[in-house]
Motif scaffolding. Structure first.
Motif, PDB file in Angstrom:
ATOM      1  N   GLU A  70      57.711  63.433  44.985  1.00  0.00           N
ATOM      2  CA  GLU A  70      57.252  64.201  43.830  1.00  0.00           C
ATOM      3  C   GLU A  70      56.147  63.430  43.108  1.00  0.00           C
ATOM      4  O   GLU A  70      56.366  62.314  42.645  1.00  0.00           O
ATOM      5  N   LYS A  71      54.965  64.029  43.001  1.00  0.00           N
ATOM      6  CA  LYS A  71      53.848  63.390  42.302  1.00  0.00           C
ATOM      7  C   LYS A  71      53.864  63.787  40.826  1.00  0.00           C
ATOM      8  O   LYS A  71      52.930  64.378  40.285  1.00  0.00           O
ATOM      9  N   THR A  72      54.999  63.488  40.185  1.00  0.00           N
ATOM     10  CA  THR A  72      55.161  63.779  38.762  1.00  0.00           C
ATOM     11  C   THR A  72      55.680  62.537  38.051  1.00  0.00           C
ATOM     12  O   THR A  72      56.268  61.649  38.678  1.00  0.00           O
ATOM     13  N   LEU A  73      55.471  62.490  36.735  1.00  0.00           N
ATOM     14  CA  LEU A  73      55.961  61.369  35.941  1.00  0.00           C
ATOM     15  C   LEU A  73      57.471  61.477  35.805  1.00  0.00           C
ATOM     16  O   LEU A  73      57.987  62.469  35.279  1.00  0.00           O
ATOM     17  N   GLN A  74      58.192  60.448  36.263  1.00  0.00           N
ATOM     18  CA  GLN A  74      59.657  60.482  36.257  1.00  0.00           C
ATOM     19  C   GLN A  74      60.289  59.447  35.337  1.00  0.00           C
ATOM     20  O   GLN A  74      61.454  59.592  34.958  1.00  0.00           O
ATOM     21  N   LEU A  99      58.072  50.519  47.692  1.00  0.00           N
ATOM     22  CA  LEU A  99      58.715  51.824  47.762  1.00  0.00           C
ATOM     23  C   LEU A  99      57.713  52.966  47.753  1.00  0.00           C
ATOM     24  O   LEU A  99      58.088  54.129  47.938  1.00  0.00           O
ATOM     25  N   GLY A 100      56.454  52.630  47.479  1.00  0.00           N
ATOM     26  CA  GLY A 100      55.449  53.677  47.367  1.00  0.00           C
ATOM     27  C   GLY A 100      55.460  54.362  46.009  1.00  0.00           C
ATOM     28  O   GLY A 100      55.003  55.505  45.877  1.00  0.00           O
ATOM     29  N   VAL A 101      55.987  53.670  44.989  1.00  0.00           N
ATOM     30  CA  VAL A 101      56.040  54.227  43.637  1.00  0.00           C
ATOM     31  C   VAL A 101      54.733  53.906  42.920  1.00  0.00           C
ATOM     32  O   VAL A 101      54.326  52.741  42.836  1.00  0.00           O
ATOM     33  N   GLY A 102      54.075  54.922  42.383  1.00  0.00           N
ATOM     34  CA  GLY A 102      52.857  54.713  41.611  1.00  0.00           C
ATOM     35  C   GLY A 102      53.183  54.311  40.187  1.00  0.00           C
ATOM     36  O   GLY A 102      53.974  54.980  39.514  1.00  0.00           O
TER      37      GLY A 102
END
Length: 481
Positions: A70-74, A99-102
């Motif tokens: 999901e490319k959303t702010l979490q 983890l590939g977390v932006g």
């Protein structure tokens, strides 16, 4: 549950491998308590002394729970100061990369246009200061309706800096079912009230709340006159010879003067101003971490939450305002079980403050003296040295009065060197002695008369003295005031 390993707490690959790369194999007590609760989705109210690994206690579960598809702010992590926010951001980026977390930093003082551009990359985690995040919210460039995890680090400092209104505003924009974590070294009634209003059945974690400073820390203090504090600081740093030292002061108006004096004696100091430009503060911190600056003169706000590797010595040049400030100052050293030394330099009239800290924190703060280049206990026997009392040469071991008594001569009859006579003359001029030779008395009279006739010029001279060595922006600010 196995609490002796991160795997036993529920941390998965590739975070385990990244932890091992940095030599982190066993969780600290606060991590062992917080990680399982955070992974299960519970709200967390955690209290633990500084330097115990609180940052990873919330970052690891937050990062692991991210849905990278999901490319959303979490998630959002809020910090009270720019320096602490940047420190958390670096850690989040380091572990989130695997983890590939932006991850993105939204910090006040930085170029907002660049931050807005980076938001177009849709990071899953934002680390920032409440003021800047609220500013971007007002521009409608950031939406919080998808945020399901919020962490507030150093929450007690957030209250002190007046950032709670911003925090509450941010919380109102997140999901109703979001997870909330508060972490700090000290938790007071205000924090508990906010937690009661915003949290749902929180897990309370208190790691040795009665032990608010690290057990690996040694606490000592040196007694000296106010005018001799800088010289005592020089001698302490020369004696212990640490690679890095943080020196805390109470008033930023004095920070440039202290920095200039420490540089003058060859100790290569830098200053961390709370009001300084962000780029200046970042450059100063970078040079300090790299060892290019040996002594960092800092205010409480600027150095809040800093984690400097291999920091061996913290010095209170001014006594902290209260026990909470003492805890956070000395917590810059002795982190994660490593040994550290916390030194306070105080005048005789400030000694009661140290006793108060020791009593309220239930720690031992031992008195020490500097004699012949060595640190000794008060009144310890030494070759050719008599017992001394506070204010009469105990720290420096040198005064005209003390020399006379030591030699067995009557007070005032001992032979004085030119240096001692000059020192006595200065004491009379500054009003710190009641009598001396006739020439010294005339000098004192002239100084008093000059102060009466010059009037306001005395304040101008004081301002010039404070400005010496200060950066241009600070001089201009003071001149306007």
């Amino acid at each position: 549950m196995n609490t002796t390993s991160f795997a036993g707490l529920g941390i998965e690959e590739p975070l385990l491998s990244r932890l091992a790369e940095y030599g982190i194999n066993e969780p600290s007590p606060v991590q062992a308590e917080s990680i399982p609760a955070a992974l299960s989705g519970r709200d967390v109210l955690a209290q633990s002394q500084t330097g115990t690994g609180k940052t990873l206690a919330y970052l690891l579960p937050v990062l692991q729970k991210m849905n990278t598809a999901e490319k959303t702010l979490q998630g959002i992590v809020l910090a009270p100061t720019q320096e602490l926010a940047m420190q958390i951001y670096r850690e989040a980026e380091k572990y989130g990369e695997t983890l590939g977390v932006g991850v993105q930093a939204l910090i006040g003082g930085a170029a907002i246009k660049r931050q807005l551009e980076r938001l177009k990359q849709h990071p899953q985690l934002v680390v920032g200061t409440p003021g800047r995040i609220r500013e971007i919210l007002a521009l409608r460039k950031l939406k919080l309706h998808t945020v399901r995890m919020v962490v507030v680090d150093e929450v007690d400092q957030m209250f002190q800096l007046g950032g709670t209104a911003d925090v509450e505003h941010i919380l109102r924009g997140t999901l109703r079912e979001r997870q909330l974590m508060f972490l700090s070294a000290t938790i007071n009634g205000e924090i508990r009230n906010l937690a009661g209003k915003e949290m749902t059945d929180p897990v309370e974690i208190g790691i040795e709340p009665e032990q608010r400073t690290a057990k690996s820390l040694e606490h000592i203090y040196f007694l000296t006159e106010e005018r001799d504090k800088i010289d005592m600081l020089r001698r302490i740093i020369r004696h212990y010879d640490p690679s890095r030292t943080i020196v805390f002061i109470n008033h930023t108006d004095n920070i440039a003067e202290v920095e200039a004096k420490i540089n003058y004696v060859g100790l290569n100091a830098g200053a961390l101003y709370g009001d300084a430009d962000k780029t200046v503060r970042a450059a100063t911190l970078r040079r300090f971490r790299e060892g290019k600056i040996r002594v960092l003169i800092a205010s409480d706000i600027a150095a809040r939450g800093l984690d400097i590797e291999e920091l061996e010595l913290v010095v209170n040049l001014d006594p902290p305002p209260d026990t909470e400030h003492y805890v956070h100052r000395v917590g810059r050293t002795g982190r994660m079980g490593r040994k550290g030394l916390a030194v306070s330099i105080i005048s005789p009239k400030e000694e009661f403050i140290i006793r108060k800290f020791a009593r309220e924190l239930r720690i031992t703060i031992s008195a020490r003296e500097m004699y012949a280049g060595k640190v000794i206990e008060p009144n310890a026997s030494s070759s050719g040295r008599s017992k001394a009392t506070p204010g009469k040469g105990r720290v420096s071991g040198l005064s005209g009065q003390g020399t006379a008594k030591h030699s067995g001569a009557k007070e005032g009859t001992a032979k004085r060197t030119p240096a001692v006579r000059a020192a006595e003359g200065r004491e009379v001029v500054s009003g710190n002695a009641s009598g001396s030779t006739g020439g010294a008395k005339r000098a004192g009279t002239g100084a008093v008369k000059g102060n009466r006739t010059n009037g306001g010029r005395k304040n101008d001279r004081e301002q010039d003295r404070k400005n010496k060595g200060a950066p241009r922006w600070l001089k201009e600010k003071r001149n306007k005031e």
